[in-house]
Design an enzyme around this catalytic site. Structure first.
Site, PDB file in Angstrom:
ATOM      1  N   ASP A   1       0.755  -1.107  -0.195  1.00  0.00           N
ATOM      2  CA  ASP A   1      -0.059   0.050   0.038  1.00  0.00           C
ATOM      3  C   ASP A   1       1.040   1.187   0.110  1.00  0.00           C
ATOM      4  O   ASP A   1       1.874   1.228   0.212  1.00  0.00           O
ATOM      5  CB  ASP A   1      -0.712   0.182   1.320  1.00  0.00           C
ATOM      6  CG  ASP A   1      -1.778  -0.872   1.335  1.00  0.00           C
ATOM      7  OD1 ASP A   1      -2.349  -1.197   0.289  1.00  0.00           O
ATOM      8  OD2 ASP A   1      -2.502  -1.149   2.458  1.00  0.00           O
TER       9      ASP A   1
ATOM     10  N   ASP B   1      -5.013  -3.334   5.229  1.00  0.00           N
ATOM     11  CA  ASP B   1      -5.520  -2.975   6.533  1.00  0.00           C
ATOM     12  C   ASP B   1      -7.001  -3.093   6.761  1.00  0.00           C
ATOM     13  O   ASP B   1      -7.589  -2.902   7.839  1.00  0.00           O
ATOM     14  CB  ASP B   1      -4.969  -1.466   6.887  1.00  0.00           C
ATOM     15  CG  ASP B   1      -5.166  -0.744   5.647  1.00  0.00           C
ATOM     16  OD1 ASP B   1      -6.013  -0.955   4.819  1.00  0.00           O
ATOM     17  OD2 ASP B   1      -4.606   0.401   5.818  1.00  0.00           O
TER      18      ASP B   1
ATOM     19  N   ASP C   1      -9.553  -6.007   2.504  1.00  0.00           N
ATOM     20  CA  ASP C   1      -8.348  -6.590   2.344  1.00  0.00           C
ATOM     21  C   ASP C   1      -8.027  -8.130   2.486  1.00  0.00           C
ATOM     22  O   ASP C   1      -7.179  -8.610   2.412  1.00  0.00           O
ATOM     23  CB  ASP C   1      -7.026  -5.816   3.095  1.00  0.00           C
ATOM     24  CG  ASP C   1      -6.828  -4.402   2.088  1.00  0.00           C
ATOM     25  OD1 ASP C   1      -6.918  -4.539   1.049  1.00  0.00           O
ATOM     26  OD2 ASP C   1      -6.666  -3.505   3.014  1.00  0.00           O
TER      27      ASP C   1
HETATM   28  P1  ATP Z   1      -3.602   3.249  -0.032  1.00  0.00           P
HETATM   29  O1  ATP Z   1      -4.131   2.094  -0.872  1.00  0.00           O
HETATM   30  O2  ATP Z   1      -2.277   3.614  -0.778  1.00  0.00           O
HETATM   31  O3  ATP Z   1      -4.023   3.521   1.157  1.00  0.00           O
HETATM   32  P2  ATP Z   1      -5.568   5.434  -0.647  1.00  0.00           P
HETATM   33  O4  ATP Z   1      -5.581   5.583   0.745  1.00  0.00           O
HETATM   34  O5  ATP Z   1      -5.396   6.613  -1.485  1.00  0.00           O
HETATM   35  O6  ATP Z   1      -4.544   4.398  -1.176  1.00  0.00           O
HETATM   36  P3  ATP Z   1      -8.194   4.973  -0.660  1.00  0.00           P
HETATM   37  O7  ATP Z   1      -8.484   5.026   0.782  1.00  0.00           O
HETATM   38  O8  ATP Z   1      -9.062   3.527  -1.281  1.00  0.00           O
HETATM   39  O9  ATP Z   1      -6.956   4.719  -0.958  1.00  0.00           O
HETATM   40  O10 ATP Z   1      -8.680   6.058  -1.275  1.00  0.00           O
HETATM   41  C1  ATP Z   1      -9.173   6.243  -2.790  1.00  0.00           C
HETATM   42  C2  ATP Z   1      -9.342   7.654  -3.035  1.00  0.00           C
HETATM   43  O11 ATP Z   1     -10.618   8.019  -2.375  1.00  0.00           O
HETATM   44  C3  ATP Z   1      -8.432   8.886  -2.673  1.00  0.00           C
HETATM   45  O12 ATP Z   1      -7.310   8.957  -3.382  1.00  0.00           O
HETATM   46  C4  ATP Z   1      -9.030   9.911  -2.525  1.00  0.00           C
HETATM   47  O13 ATP Z   1      -9.407  10.764  -3.604  1.00  0.00           O
HETATM   48  C5  ATP Z   1     -10.488   9.547  -2.190  1.00  0.00           C
HETATM   49  N1  ATP Z   1     -10.800   9.486  -0.774  1.00  0.00           N
HETATM   50  C6  ATP Z   1     -10.044   8.755   0.375  1.00  0.00           C
HETATM   51  N2  ATP Z   1     -10.369   9.196   1.442  1.00  0.00           N
HETATM   52  C7  ATP Z   1     -11.674   9.838   1.305  1.00  0.00           C
HETATM   53  C8  ATP Z   1     -12.572  10.395   1.936  1.00  0.00           C
HETATM   54  N3  ATP Z   1     -12.497  10.151   3.510  1.00  0.00           N
HETATM   55  N4  ATP Z   1     -13.537  11.314   1.671  1.00  0.00           N
HETATM   56  C9  ATP Z   1     -13.559  11.463   0.415  1.00  0.00           C
HETATM   57  N5  ATP Z   1     -12.659  10.852  -0.489  1.00  0.00           N
HETATM   58  C10 ATP Z   1     -11.871  10.056  -0.152  1.00  0.00           C
END
Ligand code: ATP
Length: 886
Positions: free
Chosen positions: A334, A611, A615
């Site tokens: 990740d 996490d 997953d």
């Molecule tokens: P990783 O897999 O590296 O943890 P990540 O945290 O970017 O990646 P996700 O949590 O799936 O992956 O988030 C995907 C996308 O959704 C983010 O890039 C962001 O644009 C959007 N996003 C994440 N969290 C929120 C939130 N709390 N509210 C609105 N949009 C969000």
């Protein structure tokens, strides 16, 4: 409130009342009282077998049985040929069984304790209501009557009755084996089987969706899980592939020993040796070559490695994972929180058509709605005025500062990784409703019809969209996470909540890299381990971060997005993975599994991080599932083989290093114990072929193999990882533990050197005692006793030198400080003390037929031990030069 809610509410009240509790939870005094009455909420690990049985087992396994048989035969032989030393041999073998059994038992016990200690390291924490406040406590402190709050990803800490629930689904696999999630809801009076009752949550099950409030009715061993754990006493630990391989190797070696014994017996008979002496020798050969110490040493080596790993913040949940880690060829990691710190801060803004760097606070002006989205659209919890939850939301909430209240929150569409956005609605006293949405620009922009230009609403036409897209790409290319913020007034007519929004602007958030992640990635490259990043973030952000940490080094890596994966056939994905650098972006947790499987089909051994609840399948499918200890959910931790206590990527790399060291150590151990077989066998051959007096008696062979060699060999089994462990590629799949080079080194190089020294010392004593070729010496002859003692001392001294060279098959011994392994020093010391005791104490002389040595014997044996050291280091140096690329 409708009828269904009414029933649920009254069922919840009844549940609370039945346990003398209430919505505010128990008081601190009542909790203390109940803790005293019901004890801790802990399922005592059912001891799989009582200690005495474990001890007994050490005396009744395959090798021990061979030894018992040998001892029995020796005692029987004593009856037929009294006075030939058979009873002593029998007694010595029994002594060997006892010492060896006790030693193995101690090793297994220590290994068990090391594993048990790990279990206590990651206590489960639970949100509970006490004295009217919500607090977090350790699951072990729960008592019946406690009101617990559980959300998606939590493990149910005790048996509970639901008070209230929202969309709750649980996985009962640990209790029933059934892996499909089941719906649960507060309802009245469901009796019957607790496993089926829909208003109960059972300890050990996992909340895979929804939230609930429930009251604990049974804790610890009184839970269903406790009952099952108690019943399931017979379920043993699965044997790891390495343990299986070791079992295989030891059986082969034991059969070899048996064969050798029989062969030597036959040779003895053919050349006309006295039957009983010959018989005794055959038994000795068998006993000496049976590798009794191997299996327990492997278990101990694995257990010690897990302890070292935990000191480096990796908690191993399943022992076999240690060795699998050593073989890992790919890490699928990740981004957020593992490569980066997950400490977000707002860096840039695109508001009112202007792209600007963000100041410490939101710029004032016509951006009220932009700040309002940041302030209201979140799922944070507030504990004593402090925001807790997603660091990105906290960053936005803080950055927005105080915003005039625009009503109370009236609804929420929570964030979901599929939709990549979330929405909150508020409603004011005047009835005015608002919609606040934030999310990935690709997800939010299509919902917007207009954009805020400093308080003026303008249509979001192609030109405006292009402007926002450019700003988005520009920020993403610099590794920022970009969010789009939008809002609208909710009209009374209803309609689609998220349609026709007004785009307030974009924010670029920075998430600093973890400091030593770049080095860790470099180490992976050196170690031939591929690192692939898989993230939900935007492709450009993903590539920028991957480039910064060194995962991507070329100008044009292959970027695969979730959309592309969806349309891809498995074979196409496999082929795409051939590219040297691949980054996965905008990928959902479910698709992770697809990638893991494709890599596995390519023959890779995959370590994957995760996490969330989603997953779990990928963590289970991967060869090594790695969950986050700090930010992860209980569900992910349950599915994983390893938990990172610091969520840090570098910890995975450290754990791989430890895993590789285990395998190396077992090879060092094997080289060491196999070497001494040669100086034990060659003297016998000399005795047979040249007709000299037997240079080493059976009892003396036993003294080496099961006395002086034991602790030093064990010390090699627990060596810390060497400096080159991460500078060579992963071990090929299916490579055996016992290889030809290893056997050749022990049997054809080190062994003959030892034999040379031992025989030189032997002949030195004989010749100094005016022995002539052809003279036979009686067993009790002082000269004979002294000569065999010299042979024995020659072997033990050479083994002491061998201990140093065995620390590495290619690197020079002096590279490894002695202080790096205290057991090694202890091993050397005991080896020397045992040798001196065998030679100089009365009981040693009686039992092993030894006598004090003249100084010349030492003077011959010692240089030979040093010669072994020099010869082996010379060989290593030669190999290093030869193998080094020109
Ligand atoms: P990783 O897999 O590296 O943890 P990540 O945290 O970017 O990646 P996700 O949590 O799936 O992956 O988030 C995907 C996308 O959704 C983010 O890039 C962001 O644009 C959007 N996003 C994440 N969290 C929120 C939130 N709390 N509210 C609105 N949009 C969000």
């Amino acid at each position: 409130m409708d009828a269904v809610q009414q029933t649920a509410r009254s069922a919840g009240d009844a549940a609370l009342a039945g346990l003398a509790s209430g919505p505010a939870g128990l008081s601190a005094a009542e909790v203390r009282r109940r803790q005293a009455e019901f004890g801790p909420n802990r399922v005592e690990a059912a001891r799989r077998e009582p200690l005495w049985l474990a001890l007994l087992r050490e005396f009744s396994h395959f090798f021990a049985l061979i030894l018992w048989l040998a001892a029995g035969l020796a005692f029987v032989a004593e009856r037929f040929e009294p006075g030939a030393g058979m009873a002593e041999l029998g007694a010595a073998i029994v002594g060997v069984i006892v010492v060896n059994g006790a030693f193995s038992f101690w090793q297994a016990f220590r290994a068990g304790q090391a594993i048990d200690a790990l279990r206590l390291l990651l206590p489960q924490r639970v949100k509970v209501r006490r004295d009217g406040a919500t607090v977090e406590v350790e699951a072990g402190e729960l008592v019946p009557g406690d009101v617990v709050l559980l959300v998606e990803g939590d493990k149910v800490p005790a048996d509970c009755r639901l008070v209230e629930s929202w969309g709750l689904r649980v996985n009962l696999a640990t209790l029933t084996g059934e892996s499909l999630p089941k719906a649960r809801r507060a309802a009245e009076g469901e009796g019957g089987d607790p496993l089926q009752a829909r208003n109960l949550l059972l300890a050990g099950s996992l909340v895979v969706a929804g939230e609930c409030c429930a009251v604990v009715y049974a804790t610890g061993m009184h839970t269903e899980f406790g009952r099952i754990a108690h019943l399931a006493q017979t379920a043993g630990d699965a044997e790891s592939p390495l343990q299986k391989e070791i079992r295989h190797v030891s059986r082969v070696v034991a059969l070899l020993a048996l064969g050798l014994g029989v062969l030597f017996f036959a040779i003895g008979m053919a050349i006309g040796l006295p039957f009983w002496a010959n018989f005794m020798f055959a038994i000795g050969i068998i006993v000496a070559n049976v590798p009794e110490g191997l299996l327990p040493t492997v278990t101990l080596a694995l257990a010690m490695a897990t302890q070292r790993m935990v000191r480096r913040q990796a908690l191993v949940r399943h022992l076999p994972a240690v060795e699998t880690l050593g073989n890992a060829t790919v890490i699928l990691t990740d981004k957020t929180g593992t490569l980066t710190q997950n400490r977000m801060s707002v860096r840039e803004l695109v508001a009112a058509g202007r792209h600007q760097l963000a100041a410490a606070r939101w710029p004032r002006g016509g951006d009220l709605h932009l700040r309002a989205v940041a302030r209201f659209c979140h799922s944070l919890k507030f504990v004593a005025g402090e925001a807790a939850g997603d660091p990105m939301e906290i960053a936005l909430w803080r950055f927005a500062g105080e915003v005039p209240a625009l009503g109370e929150r009236s609804g929420e569409i929570p964030f979901d990784a599929e939709r990549r956005r979330m929405t909150v609605t508020t409603r004011g006293d005047d009835g005015a409703g608002f919609v606040w949405t934030k999310g990935a620009p690709e997800s939010v922009l299509p919902l917007c019809a207009s954009w805020d230009d400093g308080g003026v609403s303008r249509p979001l036409d192609d030109a405006a969209r292009a402007m926002f897209r450019r700003a988005h790409e520009d920020m993403a290319e610099r590794g920022l996470r970009v969010l789009a913020l939008a809002w609208k007034r909710q009209d009374a007519a209803g309609g689609e909540i998220e349609a026709g929004l007004a785009l307030s602007g974009l924010v670029g958030l920075e998430d600093p890299l973890r400091p030593d992640v770049h080095d860790a990635v470099t180490r992976c490259h050196e170690a031939g381990v591929r690192v692939l990043m898989i993230t939900g973030d935007h492709p450009q952000t993903a590539v920028a971060v991957a480039r910064e940490v060194g995962i991507v080094r070329s100008a044009s890596p292959v970027v695969l997005t979730g959309d592309m994966l969806r349309g891809m056939r498995p074979a196409a994905l496999q082929l795409a993975l051939d590219a040297p650098e691949v980054v996965f972006a905008r990928v959902s947790a479910e698709q992770k599994m697809q990638v893991v499987q494709a890599l596995q089909r390519k023959g890779d051994i995959v370590a994957v991080t995760g996490d969330g609840v989603n997953d779990a399948p990928a963590l289970k499918t991967a060869d090594i599932g790695i969950a986050m200890g700090l930010s992860g959910t209980d569900v992910a931790r349950e599915a994983a083989d390893i938990v990172l206590l610091d969520d840090h990527f570098a910890t995975i790399v450290n754990a791989i290093e430890e895993g590789r060291a285990v395998f190396d150590n077992i090879r060092k151990f094997l080289t060491y114990i196999l070497t001494s077989n040669i100086p034990e066998l060659l003297p016998y051959l000399a005795f047979v072929i040249f007709g000299i007096p037997l240079p080493l008696t059976v009892i003396q062979i036993l003294a080496v193999d099961l006395g002086t060699d034991m602790l030093p060999a064990l010390a090699l089994g627990v060596e810390p990882p060497g400096p080159d462990v991460m500078r060579r590629p992963p071990r090929p799949r299916g490579e055996r533990l016992l290889t030809w080079p290893l056997l050749a080194r022990a049997y054809l190089f080190l062994g003959p050197f030892e034999a040379l020294g031992a025989l030189a010392a032997y002949f030195c004593v004989l010749l100094a005692g005016s022995w002539n070729y052809g003279d036979m010496l009686a067993a009790g002859d002082p000269l004979y006793r002294q000569a065999t003692t010299a042979c024995l001392a020659g072997i033990v001294l050479a083994q002491m030198a061998n201990l140093f060279v065995c620390r590495h098959p290619a690197e020079p011994a002096w590279r490894f400080p002695l202080t790096g392994n205290r057991l090694l020093l202890a091993g050397l010391a005991t080896e020397l003390v045992l040798l001196l005791a065998i030679i100089h104490t009365a009981w040693g002389q009686r039992l092993f037929g030894t006598a004090p040595l003249p100084a010349e014997a030492w003077a011959v044996a010692l240089p030979f031990a040093l010669l072994l050291l020099v010869a082996e280091e010379g060989r290593k140096a030669w190999c290093r030069r030869r193998c080094r690329p020109a």
